[in-house]
Design an enzyme around this catalytic site. Structure first.
Site, PDB file in Angstrom:
ATOM      1  N   ARG A 184     -19.921 -27.385 -17.102  1.00 45.64           N
ATOM      2  CA  ARG A 184     -21.198 -26.617 -17.711  1.00 45.64           C
ATOM      3  C   ARG A 184     -20.595 -25.317 -18.865  1.00 45.64           C
ATOM      4  O   ARG A 184     -19.605 -24.775 -18.247  1.00 45.64           O
ATOM      5  CB  ARG A 184     -21.831 -25.785 -16.751  1.00 45.64           C
ATOM      6  CG  ARG A 184     -22.952 -26.708 -15.834  1.00 45.64           C
ATOM      7  CD  ARG A 184     -24.189 -27.087 -16.868  1.00 45.64           C
ATOM      8  NE  ARG A 184     -25.102 -27.965 -16.174  1.00 45.64           N
ATOM      9  CZ  ARG A 184     -25.373 -29.263 -16.182  1.00 45.64           C
ATOM     10  NH1 ARG A 184     -24.181 -29.759 -17.247  1.00 45.64           N
ATOM     11  NH2 ARG A 184     -25.972 -29.935 -15.519  1.00 45.64           N
ATOM     12  N   HIS A 226     -20.705 -32.321 -26.212  1.00 44.34           N
ATOM     13  CA  HIS A 226     -21.435 -32.472 -24.951  1.00 44.34           C
ATOM     14  C   HIS A 226     -21.662 -33.805 -24.624  1.00 44.34           C
ATOM     15  O   HIS A 226     -22.879 -34.462 -24.882  1.00 44.34           O
ATOM     16  CB  HIS A 226     -22.818 -31.718 -24.951  1.00 44.34           C
ATOM     17  CG  HIS A 226     -23.120 -31.277 -23.367  1.00 44.34           C
ATOM     18  ND1 HIS A 226     -23.731 -30.341 -23.281  1.00 44.34           N
ATOM     19  CD2 HIS A 226     -23.234 -32.146 -22.345  1.00 44.34           C
ATOM     20  CE1 HIS A 226     -24.367 -30.349 -22.059  1.00 44.34           C
ATOM     21  NE2 HIS A 226     -23.925 -31.301 -21.421  1.00 44.34           N
ATOM     22  N   GLU A 284     -24.975 -24.198 -27.443  1.00 40.60           N
ATOM     23  CA  GLU A 284     -24.721 -25.427 -28.203  1.00 40.60           C
ATOM     24  C   GLU A 284     -25.897 -25.537 -29.215  1.00 40.60           C
ATOM     25  O   GLU A 284     -26.895 -25.590 -29.151  1.00 40.60           O
ATOM     26  CB  GLU A 284     -24.716 -26.573 -27.227  1.00 40.60           C
ATOM     27  CG  GLU A 284     -23.491 -26.575 -26.124  1.00 40.60           C
ATOM     28  CD  GLU A 284     -23.584 -27.400 -25.006  1.00 40.60           C
ATOM     29  OE1 GLU A 284     -24.392 -28.265 -24.983  1.00 40.60           O
ATOM     30  OE2 GLU A 284     -22.440 -27.601 -24.283  1.00 40.60           O
TER      31      GLU A 284
END
Length: 534
Positions: free
Chosen positions: A232, A283, A261
């Site tokens: 995370r 990611h 992000e």
């Protein structure tokens, strides 16, 4: 009857549709477009989403029939769980769908850092041949520290042991016995920081874990150490990491996640992208074909269970979480005990204790309290009872519910008892167990009367003064009416006192016959029980 409507708001794998099966009216919408999404929610029973669709309070309010929100993935940042719970909507995700993919990506980052693979590729692709510039290090006999020894952490430990690495871990919630099973040495957080050659973090993001790797922690690490975050964004303080990398306090970092992000211009995260000793991916932890398919299939199955009013182990707003296989067979038993309890109660229930006795005490049995409430309300409220709204129904009725766990059980390996106080001051208890290799559900006690009878669909319970001829009376009455008695148990506490008789019958007994028999035998308690299968 019309089929329940399932709205698929984002692109999901074909296997997801297959897993839903033919029992639903499946519709599609672009969930990222609010002008399309909100009208489409008006009559849906379930909605399947990924990360682009926001199921916030407005969207939930636009879906009055909604029963379940299913997120085909792990994160739930785009779901308002509080609003969903208030509306009685179950929220499910696929918490295990990406664990292998995330573990493998972590190992990929570690290998890439150790051997400078991305930089070497870029150099060669640019026409350079600089072998000496990219001398790396072996993983063999190096120390990897895993912060968070959960499912992903355990998979990483197993994979890196294949490289003959020494694996240490910090996790305050893991026992030394569990770590030993995994071949991992538990250490303090400080000891881990001091010893690691590679650090990988696998913790949930909470106020306590945000920034847990900061300036102080990075300064404790070896200058030759690397840090990896595929969990995370925000677990590592990005400003502190940038400064430590520039200052040479650690050798490098591998990052798949960021606080925001994509990383915005002018932020520390953006600065990290340009550092030569940082490897970044956008990611990709769950970005494999296998993980996406697992996620879709998992939530499709959860939708089927949820719309059937069943327990959904992956529901995030239901107490219980993942159910241990040893606990699972007790769930339908306790639901049936709840139905039996409700049938026997002659006045409103004010408090309920769900008592679990025996070996089950060693497990998380919180789900059994939910099962008891679901069974209790199944046949006494108009709406469909689920594991989401059963606690709300209890709260609305001012019903106090407790779960009591005790390792002692004298006659059976496990016994579960529902014990309640009724509004007239009386008490009621019902007990059940599972017996034999086939785990047969049995009723073993009612109000202190001991018995052992398999739970079937139709039962008649009678409490009367024990005297000769009573069994013959009701046996004859039922026989004349064509009601077959398939089983019977009579329990008493003393001769000449009261006897409790419970019959298993093959079909429902008409109300007129029940009243006739009750009057003839002068029963103090006379109830018909019909079990509704989940």
């Amino acid at each position: 009857m019309p089929k329940p409507v399932v709205l698929i708001a984002e692109e999901l794998s074909p296997a997801t549709i297959d897993a839903l099966g033919p029992d639903f009216d499946i519709r599609h919408v672009n969930g990222a477009d609010r002008s399309e999404l909100l009208p489409a929610l008006a009559d849906v029973d379930a909605v399947l989403i990924r990360s682009a669709t926001k199921m916030d309070a407005e969207a939930i309010a636009a879906a009055p029939q909604l029963k379940v929100i299913a997120r085909a993935g792990v994160g739930l940042d785009n779901v308002d769980i509080k609003s969903a719970t208030t509306a009685g909507v179950m929220v499910v995700n696929a918490p295990t769908s990406n664990i292998v993919s995330a573990a493998e990506l972590t190992v990929g980052h570690i290998l890439s850092l150790a051997r400078h693979i991305p930089r070497a590729h870029a150099s060669l692709a640019a026409g350079e041949w600089k072998r000496s510039s990219y001398t790396g290090t072996e993983l063999y006999e190096k120390t990897v520290g895993i912060v968070g020894l959960g499912r992903i952490g355990a998979l990483i430990a197993a994979r890196l042991q294949g490289f003959d690495m020494r694996v240490i871990a910090y996790d305050p919630y893991v026992t030394s016995a569990r770590a030993q099973q995994l071949g991992v040495q538990l250490v303090t957080f400080e000891e881990l920081l001091d010893q690691v050659d590679f650090l990988t973090i696998h913790m949930p993001k909470t106020p306590e874990t945000t920034g847990m790797i900061g300036t102080e922690q990075l300064q404790r690490m070896k200058p030759s150490a690397y840090v990896v975050n595929v969990a995370r964004g925000g677990l590592i303080d990005e400003e502190a990491l940038r400064d430590a990398l520039i200052a040479g306090e650690i050798a490098g970092a591998g990052l798949d996640v960021f606080s925001k992000e994509p990383p915005a211009e002018g932020t520390a995260a953006r600065d990290l992208l340009s550092l030569p000793n940082v490897i970044v991916t956008p990611h990709l932890g769950a970005s494999t074909d296998e993980a996406q398919e697992k996620a879709g299939v998992s939530v499709a199955r959860s939708v089927r269970l949820a719309l059937g009013g069943e327990l959904v182990p992956d529901a995030v707003n239901v107490t219980g979480g993942v159910i241990d296989p040893y606990v699972r067979p007790g769930i339908p038993l306790v639901e049936k005990l709840g139905q039996i309890f409700a049938s026997l109660a002659h006045s409103p229930l004010t408090s309920l204790d769900v008592e679990v006795h025996g070996e089950l005490a060693e497990y998380d049995v919180a789900v059994l309290k939910l099962a008891a409430l679901k069974g209790l309300f199944t046949n006494i409220v108009s709406e469909t009872v689920s594991y989401v709204n059963a606690p709300l129904l209890a709260e609305q009725r001012g019903l106090e519910v407790r779960l009591l766990v005790d390792g002692e059980s004298e006659e059976y390996r496990n016994v579960i008892t529902l014990h309640g106080a009724l509004s007239d001051g009386s008490q009621l208890s019902v007990s059940g167990t599972l017996t034999g290799p086939k785990q047969i559900e049995k009723l073993v006690g009612i109000n202190g009367y001991t018995l052992e009878l398999p739970i079937e669909k139709h039962h008649v319970v009678m409490l009367y003064t024990d005297r000769p001829g009573v069994v013959a009376v009701y046996g004859q009455k039922f026989g004349e009416a064509g009601i077959n008695i398939g089983g019977m148990q009579i329990a008493r506490q003393e001769a000449g006192g009261q006897a409790l008789s419970i019959l298993t019958v093959d079909s429902p007994v008409p109300d007129e016959l029940l009243e006739e028999v009750r009057s003839v035998i002068h029963a103090d308690l006379f109830r018909q029980i019909e079990i509704t299968e989940s």
